[in-house]
Motif scaffolding. Structure first.
Motif, PDB file in Angstrom:
ATOM      1  N   LEU A  40      37.244  33.991  47.965  1.00 26.42           N
ATOM      2  CA  LEU A  40      37.475  34.090  46.523  1.00 26.42           C
ATOM      3  C   LEU A  40      38.148  32.834  45.983  1.00 26.42           C
ATOM      4  O   LEU A  40      37.933  32.456  44.821  1.00 26.42           O
ATOM      5  CB  LEU A  40      38.322  35.323  46.222  1.00 26.42           C
ATOM      6  CG  LEU A  40      37.621  36.668  46.416  1.00 26.42           C
ATOM      7  CD1 LEU A  40      38.625  37.813  46.341  1.00 26.42           C
ATOM      8  CD2 LEU A  40      36.518  36.862  45.386  1.00 26.42           C
ATOM      9  N   HIS A  76      33.413  30.525  43.569  1.00 22.82           N
ATOM     10  CA  HIS A  76      32.058  31.000  43.269  1.00 22.82           C
ATOM     11  C   HIS A  76      31.720  32.275  44.044  1.00 22.82           C
ATOM     12  O   HIS A  76      30.562  32.651  44.156  1.00 22.82           O
ATOM     13  CB  HIS A  76      31.020  29.912  43.551  1.00 22.82           C
ATOM     14  CG  HIS A  76      30.934  29.486  44.998  1.00 22.82           C
ATOM     15  ND1 HIS A  76      31.823  28.609  45.562  1.00 22.82           N
ATOM     16  CD2 HIS A  76      30.058  29.813  45.981  1.00 22.82           C
ATOM     17  CE1 HIS A  76      31.502  28.418  46.831  1.00 22.82           C
ATOM     18  NE2 HIS A  76      30.440  29.142  47.111  1.00 22.82           N
ATOM     19  N   TRP A  77      32.756  32.933  44.544  1.00 21.31           N
ATOM     20  CA  TRP A  77      32.588  34.216  45.219  1.00 21.31           C
ATOM     21  C   TRP A  77      33.105  35.326  44.310  1.00 21.31           C
ATOM     22  O   TRP A  77      34.072  35.130  43.556  1.00 21.31           O
ATOM     23  CB  TRP A  77      33.352  34.238  46.540  1.00 21.31           C
ATOM     24  CG  TRP A  77      32.640  33.541  47.665  1.00 21.31           C
ATOM     25  CD1 TRP A  77      32.367  32.211  47.757  1.00 21.31           C
ATOM     26  CD2 TRP A  77      32.127  34.141  48.856  1.00 21.31           C
ATOM     27  NE1 TRP A  77      31.711  31.935  48.935  1.00 21.31           N
ATOM     28  CE2 TRP A  77      31.548  33.092  49.630  1.00 21.31           C
ATOM     29  CE3 TRP A  77      32.102  35.436  49.353  1.00 21.31           C
ATOM     30  CZ2 TRP A  77      30.950  33.333  50.866  1.00 21.31           C
ATOM     31  CZ3 TRP A  77      31.512  35.675  50.582  1.00 21.31           C
ATOM     32  CH2 TRP A  77      30.946  34.627  51.328  1.00 21.31           C
ATOM     33  N   TRP A  78      32.479  36.495  44.439  1.00 21.71           N
ATOM     34  CA  TRP A  78      32.815  37.651  43.625  1.00 21.71           C
ATOM     35  C   TRP A  78      32.920  38.873  44.529  1.00 21.71           C
ATOM     36  O   TRP A  78      32.232  38.969  45.537  1.00 21.71           O
ATOM     37  CB  TRP A  78      31.739  37.904  42.566  1.00 21.71           C
ATOM     38  CG  TRP A  78      31.439  36.712  41.720  1.00 21.71           C
ATOM     39  CD1 TRP A  78      30.716  35.609  42.084  1.00 21.71           C
ATOM     40  CD2 TRP A  78      31.840  36.476  40.376  1.00 21.71           C
ATOM     41  NE1 TRP A  78      30.655  34.706  41.060  1.00 21.71           N
ATOM     42  CE2 TRP A  78      31.332  35.212  39.988  1.00 21.71           C
ATOM     43  CE3 TRP A  78      32.584  37.219  39.460  1.00 21.71           C
ATOM     44  CZ2 TRP A  78      31.547  34.685  38.723  1.00 21.71           C
ATOM     45  CZ3 TRP A  78      32.792  36.692  38.197  1.00 21.71           C
ATOM     46  CH2 TRP A  78      32.277  35.434  37.841  1.00 21.71           C
ATOM     47  N   ASP A 107      42.283  37.847  42.340  1.00 19.01           N
ATOM     48  CA  ASP A 107      41.742  37.055  41.235  1.00 19.01           C
ATOM     49  C   ASP A 107      40.853  37.968  40.392  1.00 19.01           C
ATOM     50  O   ASP A 107      39.683  38.199  40.731  1.00 19.01           O
ATOM     51  CB  ASP A 107      40.939  35.859  41.746  1.00 19.01           C
ATOM     52  CG  ASP A 107      40.520  34.910  40.621  1.00 19.01           C
ATOM     53  OD1 ASP A 107      40.632  35.306  39.443  1.00 19.01           O
ATOM     54  OD2 ASP A 107      40.072  33.795  40.923  1.00 19.01           O
ATOM     55  N   ARG A 112      37.252  37.235  39.361  1.00 20.60           N
ATOM     56  CA  ARG A 112      36.193  37.253  40.372  1.00 20.60           C
ATOM     57  C   ARG A 112      35.885  38.681  40.826  1.00 20.60           C
ATOM     58  O   ARG A 112      35.300  38.878  41.885  1.00 20.60           O
ATOM     59  CB  ARG A 112      36.602  36.392  41.585  1.00 20.60           C
ATOM     60  CG  ARG A 112      36.622  34.895  41.283  1.00 20.60           C
ATOM     61  CD  ARG A 112      35.207  34.364  41.086  1.00 20.60           C
ATOM     62  NE  ARG A 112      35.181  32.967  40.688  1.00 20.60           N
ATOM     63  CZ  ARG A 112      35.109  32.530  39.443  1.00 20.60           C
ATOM     64  NH1 ARG A 112      35.087  33.408  38.460  1.00 20.60           N
ATOM     65  NH2 ARG A 112      35.067  31.256  39.167  1.00 20.60           N
ATOM     66  N   ASN A 152      32.975  39.185  33.281  1.00 22.41           N
ATOM     67  CA  ASN A 152      32.502  38.732  34.596  1.00 22.41           C
ATOM     68  C   ASN A 152      31.014  39.019  34.796  1.00 22.41           C
ATOM     69  O   ASN A 152      30.253  38.118  35.156  1.00 22.41           O
ATOM     70  CB  ASN A 152      33.334  39.371  35.705  1.00 22.41           C
ATOM     71  CG  ASN A 152      34.774  38.867  35.704  1.00 22.41           C
ATOM     72  OD1 ASN A 152      35.118  37.940  34.981  1.00 22.41           O
ATOM     73  ND2 ASN A 152      35.613  39.485  36.516  1.00 22.41           N
TER      74      ASN A 152
END
Length: 289
Positions: A197, A201-203, A231, A234, A280
Motif C-alpha cells: 500500500l 498504486h495498490w488498493w 491508508d 487506498r 476511490n
C-alpha cells in the motif's frame, strides 16, 4: 459440489444513508436463464442472483454504482457479465477472468462492455497451483488495455510471491482484505500489505470479512479499522453479494444492510467513508464524473 446458502432477499434499509454515487466494488450475477453456461465440475452451485435482484438490493442500501466480478463457476464465458454491464453502462464496471482462450478481440469486447480489471485467483484452495508464466502473460495483456489487476489470495500467499507482485507496474487491487483475521494483523502477510500500500498504486478491498466471523462482528470492526488506518485513500468496500460459498454449518448469512452498518461502526468518520465508497472507486474504475 458445494450448495451455497441462499442470500437474504428481504434487504432492509441501513440505519445510515450512504453518500451519493456510493459504489459496491465486488458482487456477482448468477442468472438461472444461463444455467447452461455453468462449468461442469464447478466448485459450488450458486444461488439465483439476477441483475434485477441486484438492482433491488442496491436500491434498498442506497448504492448507485457497482463493480461486477466474473464468477469462477462461469469460467471464461463472460456472457452473463457482459449482458449485466451493458444494461447500465454509466453505473456498472466489470472484472474479467483471463486465459489464452480469449483472443485480443474478446478482450476488446470486454473493455467496450465496461471491464476495467482482470482477476487472478492465486488462492491455493481453488485447487490449482500458481502458474507464474501464465500470470505474467495475462497481466501484460490486461495492462495494455489500461486495466487494474485484482488479486484473489490470502495475505500469506501474496507475501510468498512478493518480488513478482511488487514489480507489477499497474494499479493492483487485493480482494477480500486478503482474508486477514485479527491474528493475522501482525504477521508477514500484513507486513506485505503495508509495504504494498505504501507503493501508492495498490488498493485493498474491505469485503468478505463477515465470512470469517459471526454477528455482532466486533472482531471485524477491529480488522477494518486497522486496515483503513494504513491508508484510507487506498481502500475499497464491497458486499460480495450474493455471498457465494456461505454454508449453514459455519456461516451466518448477513442481511446486506448489516454490512453497510458494519462499515459505519468501523469507520464512523463520514468523510473517510465517502473517500472509500465514492472517490476511490470512481477514479480506479473510470466512472463518469
Amino acid at each position: 459440489m458445494v450448495s451455497c446458502l441462499d442470500w437474504l432477499r428481504a434487504t432492509r434499509r441501513p440505519a445510515t444513508v450512504l453518500p451519493p454515487r456510493s459504489c459496491d466494488t465486488a458482487l456477482h450475477v448468477f442468472d438461472p436463464a444461463h444455467a447452461h453456461r455453468l462449468l461442469p465440475g464447478r466448485r459450488y452451485e450458486p444461488a439465483s442472483a439476477t441483475l434485477a435482484e441486484l438492482q433491488a438490493m442496491h436500491r434498498q442500501l442506497g448504492i448507485e454504482r457497482a463493480v461486477l466480478v466474473q464468477p469462477s463457476v462461469y469460467g471464461f464465458d463472460h456472457t452473463v457479465l457482459i449482458d449485466a454491464l451493458r444494461a447500465d453502462p454509466d453505473r456498472y464496471r466489470g472484472v474479467a477472468l483471463l486465459d489464452d482462450s480469449l483472443d485480443d478481440q474478446a478482450l476488446r469486447t470486454l473493455h467496450g462492455a465496461g471491464v476495467r480489471s482482470a482477476r487472478f485467483n492465486i488462492l491455493s484452495r481453488f485447487g490449482q497451483p500458481f502458474d507464474e508464466a501464465a500470470f505474467r502473460r495475462q497481466t501484460a495483456r490486461a495492462v495494455r488495455l489500461g486495466w487494474s489487476l485484482s488479486l484473489h489470495a490470502t495475505a500469506a500467499e501474496l507475501a510468498q510471491h512478493a518480488a513478482l507482485l511488487l514489480s507489477l507496474d499497474a494499479p493492483v487491487i487485493v480482494d477480500h482484505a486478503a482474508y486477514l483475521d485479527p491474528e493475522g494483523l501482525h504477521g508477514p502477510g500484513a507486513d506485505f500489505l503495508r509495504e504494498a500500500l505504501a507503493r501508492g498504486h495498490w488498493w485493498l478491498k474491505l469485503s468478505r470479512l463477515d465470512h470469517r466471523s459471526r454477528p455482532p462482528y466486533d472482531d471485524v470492526v477491529t480488522v477494518m479499522r486497522t486496515l483503513a488506518g494504513l491508508d484510507a485513500t487506498r481502500m475499497l468496500w464491497a458486499t460480495d453479494w450474493p455471498h457465494p460459498l456461505y454454508d449453514a454449518a459455519s456461516h451466518t448469512m448477513p442481511n446486506d444492510a448489516d454490512l453497510v452498518e458494519l462499515l459505519v461502526r468501523a469507520l464512523p468518520d463520514a468523510t473517510v467513508r465517502e473517500q472509500i465508497l465514492v472517490h476511490n472507486p470512481a477514479g480506479l474504475f473510470g466512472f463518469p464524473a
